[in-house]
Write a protein that holds these residues in place. Structure first.
Motif, short mmCIF file in Angstrom:
data_model
loop_
_atom_site.label_atom_id
_atom_site.label_comp_id
_atom_site.label_asym_id
_atom_site.label_seq_id
_atom_site.Cartn_x
_atom_site.Cartn_y
_atom_site.Cartn_z
N PRO A 12 0.69 -1.17 0.06
CA PRO A 12 0.04 -0.09 -0.04
C PRO A 12 0.82 1.29 0.01
CG PRO A 12 -0.19 -0.91 2.26
CD PRO A 12 0.68 -1.77 1.35
N ILE A 13 0.42 2.33 -0.66
CA ILE A 13 1.03 3.46 -0.64
C ILE A 13 0.67 4.15 0.84
CG2 ILE A 13 1.15 6.00 -1.57
CD1 ILE A 13 0.18 4.77 -4.34
N ARG A 14 1.57 4.51 1.61
CA ARG A 14 1.44 5.00 3.05
C ARG A 14 1.69 6.50 3.17
NH1 ARG A 14 4.73 0.16 3.59
NH2 ARG A 14 3.52 -1.58 4.66
N VAL A 15 2.64 6.84 2.25
CA VAL A 15 2.90 8.58 2.20
C VAL A 15 2.77 8.75 0.82
CG1 VAL A 15 4.42 10.51 2.68
CG2 VAL A 15 4.48 8.41 4.21
N ASP A 16 2.00 9.66 0.23
CA ASP A 16 1.80 9.70 -1.21
C ASP A 16 2.32 11.27 -1.48
OD1 ASP A 16 1.23 9.81 -3.98
OD2 ASP A 16 -0.63 8.96 -3.54
N LEU A 17 3.53 11.47 -1.75
CA LEU A 17 3.99 12.85 -2.22
C LEU A 17 4.16 12.99 -3.63
CD1 LEU A 17 7.00 12.51 0.34
CD2 LEU A 17 4.85 14.05 0.25
N TYR A 18 3.18 12.14 -4.51
CA TYR A 18 3.30 12.14 -6.21
C TYR A 18 2.95 13.57 -6.59
CZ TYR A 18 2.53 10.71 -10.87
OH TYR A 18 2.65 10.70 -12.10
N SER A 19 1.89 14.23 -6.10
CA SER A 19 1.56 15.53 -6.53
C SER A 19 0.42 15.84 -5.47
CB SER A 19 0.93 15.25 -7.78
OG SER A 19 0.46 16.68 -8.04
N ASP A 20 0.17 17.19 -5.57
CA ASP A 20 -1.08 17.63 -4.68
C ASP A 20 -2.20 17.52 -5.54
OD1 ASP A 20 -0.36 19.74 -6.53
OD2 ASP A 20 0.08 21.05 -5.30
N THR A 21 -2.16 16.98 -6.72
CA THR A 21 -3.64 16.44 -7.39
C THR A 21 -4.11 15.37 -6.85
OG1 THR A 21 -2.22 15.16 -9.10
CG2 THR A 21 -2.31 17.49 -9.69
N ILE A 22 -3.57 14.64 -6.13
CA ILE A 22 -3.86 13.40 -5.40
C ILE A 22 -4.56 13.76 -4.19
CG2 ILE A 22 -2.68 11.75 -6.85
CD1 ILE A 22 -1.89 12.42 -3.15
N THR A 23 -4.67 15.16 -3.95
CA THR A 23 -5.54 15.41 -2.68
C THR A 23 -6.84 14.84 -2.48
OG1 THR A 23 -3.89 17.39 -2.52
CG2 THR A 23 -5.90 17.24 -1.07
#
Length: 368
Positions: free
Chosen positions: A8-19
């Motif tokens: 699982p993704i525990r910390v998602d820093l990919y983009s603020d578009t996934i907020t």
């Protein structure tokens, strides 16, 4: 590359578009009063448009499905086929909008080489085409606030005024890609209205750090917005009972602007922590808002190797941009998440691949 998908993704820093919308935002959306947006009868959409027009000091505004559509419609309104828009070589409309201006209306893009996405009035002067029947016509400039590929750098207010003054002196239109304008507002203390004063058009993104699920709002003069509506119709953007999603934008503007400062603090914390990891190159002082870029080549890994190991060993998701690792903080990222991401980076750098799970190691061996 065949990689396992069960971590699982525990910390998602990919983009603020996934907020993701908060529970309170979802509840507010459920209670929204709605009507036919295309007929101007949706009171929630109308309220959102009025709010943004007031916020930016413009006569009118138009709710649109995306920021990309905001940019493309603005260019279509300002330009005719064969006209040219001047922007930085790193600008979002050039790299991430499908080459839209050219197929949509035959508009050309002329780039300048700014500093982290910010160019000068002198560079605008130098990029202007000589008036000739042989040349494209320099018709508009576009600036991106904040600069994505520039690492979240804020355009200084005085620079905006200077480039707009040059553009207007030559009969050109001025436009702002305001995807993260409110990040700049929070970071600098300069109002959105002040940033917008020299611009003929600009827009706000609701679906990044503000946390709304969809949409942007384009603003300008009444005449500009009337013509923008024509292109919205042409592009299929009428949305009917759109108040349900517009309500999220209203909630975001009323509750999520000041909290952007938390994202900025977390980004600075991340940058400072990464700077202490051997082999990672980063300048924490360059982090002004919520975007962090760093280089991992001195660790002996490629950018993609580092990103994959972070994702599939530690559940920390970064993105890749312009050969570097990018991290963007947002509403769903906490200080604890940042500390976890820093520790993951340190472990990746200090630990060989052999500690990976068996199925992960097999995937990496196949890829690398």
């Amino acid at each position: 590359m065949d990689v396992p998908t069960d971590i699982p993704i525990r910390v998602d820093l990919y983009s603020d578009t996934i907020t993701r919308p908060t529970l309170a935002m979802r509840e507010y959306m459920c209670q929204a009063e709605v009507g036919d947006e295309q007929l101007g009868e949706d009171p929630t959409v109308n309220r959102l448009q009025d709010m943004v027009a007031e916020l930016l000091g413009k006569e009118a505004a138009l709710y649109l499905p995306s920021g990309t559509m905001c940019n493309q419609i603005a260019f279509c309104v300002h330009c005719q086929p064969g006209d040219e828009v001047i922007m930085d070589k790193t600008a979002h409309p050039l790299h991430y909008e499908g080459g839209g201006p050219t197929p949509l209306k035959g508009i050309l893009i002329r780039t300048v080489d700014g500093e982290r996405g910010v160019y000068s009035a002198r560079q605008v002067e130098e990029a202007l085409r000589e008036r000739s029947r042989y040349n494209p016509r320099s018709r508009a400039i576009s600036i991106e606030q904040t600069s994505n590929m520039g690492g979240g750098k804020c355009w200084p207010l005085e620079t905006i005024r200077e480039v707009c003054e040059v553009a207007h002196a030559h009969g050109m239109a001025t436009h702002m890609d305001g995807a993260r304008l409110l990040n700049a507002v929070v970071a600098t203390g300069i109002s959105a209205k002040a940033y917008a004063a020299s611009l003929d058009s600009l827009w706000l993104d609701l679906s990044k750090g503000l946390g709304a699920p969809v949409g942007g709002v384009l603003a300008g003069s009444k005449a500009f917005i009337e013509e923008a509506w024509r292109y919205k119709q042409l592009l299929g953007g009428a949305m009917r009972q759109a108040g349900i999603i517009a309500a999220a934008g209203i909630y975001a503007l009323e509750h999520h602007v000041e909290r952007l400062a938390e994202d900025h603090e977390n980004a600075k914390l991340l940058a400072q922590g990464l700077a202490e990891v051997p082999g990672i190159r980063i300048r924490p002082q360059d982090v002004e808002t919520n975007i962090v870029f760093f280089d991992v080549t001195e660790t002996g890994m490629t950018t993609q190797q580092f990103i994959d190991r972070a994702r599939y060993e530690h559940g920390v998701r970064f993105s890749k941009m312009n050969g570097r690792v990018r991290a963007i903080t947002h509403l769903d990222v906490t200080r604890q998440d940042i500390e976890q991401a820093i520790q993951a980076a340190r472990t990746i750098v200090e630990t060989p691949h052999t500690t990976m799970r068996k199925q992960d190691r097999a995937a990496f061996q196949q890829a690398y």
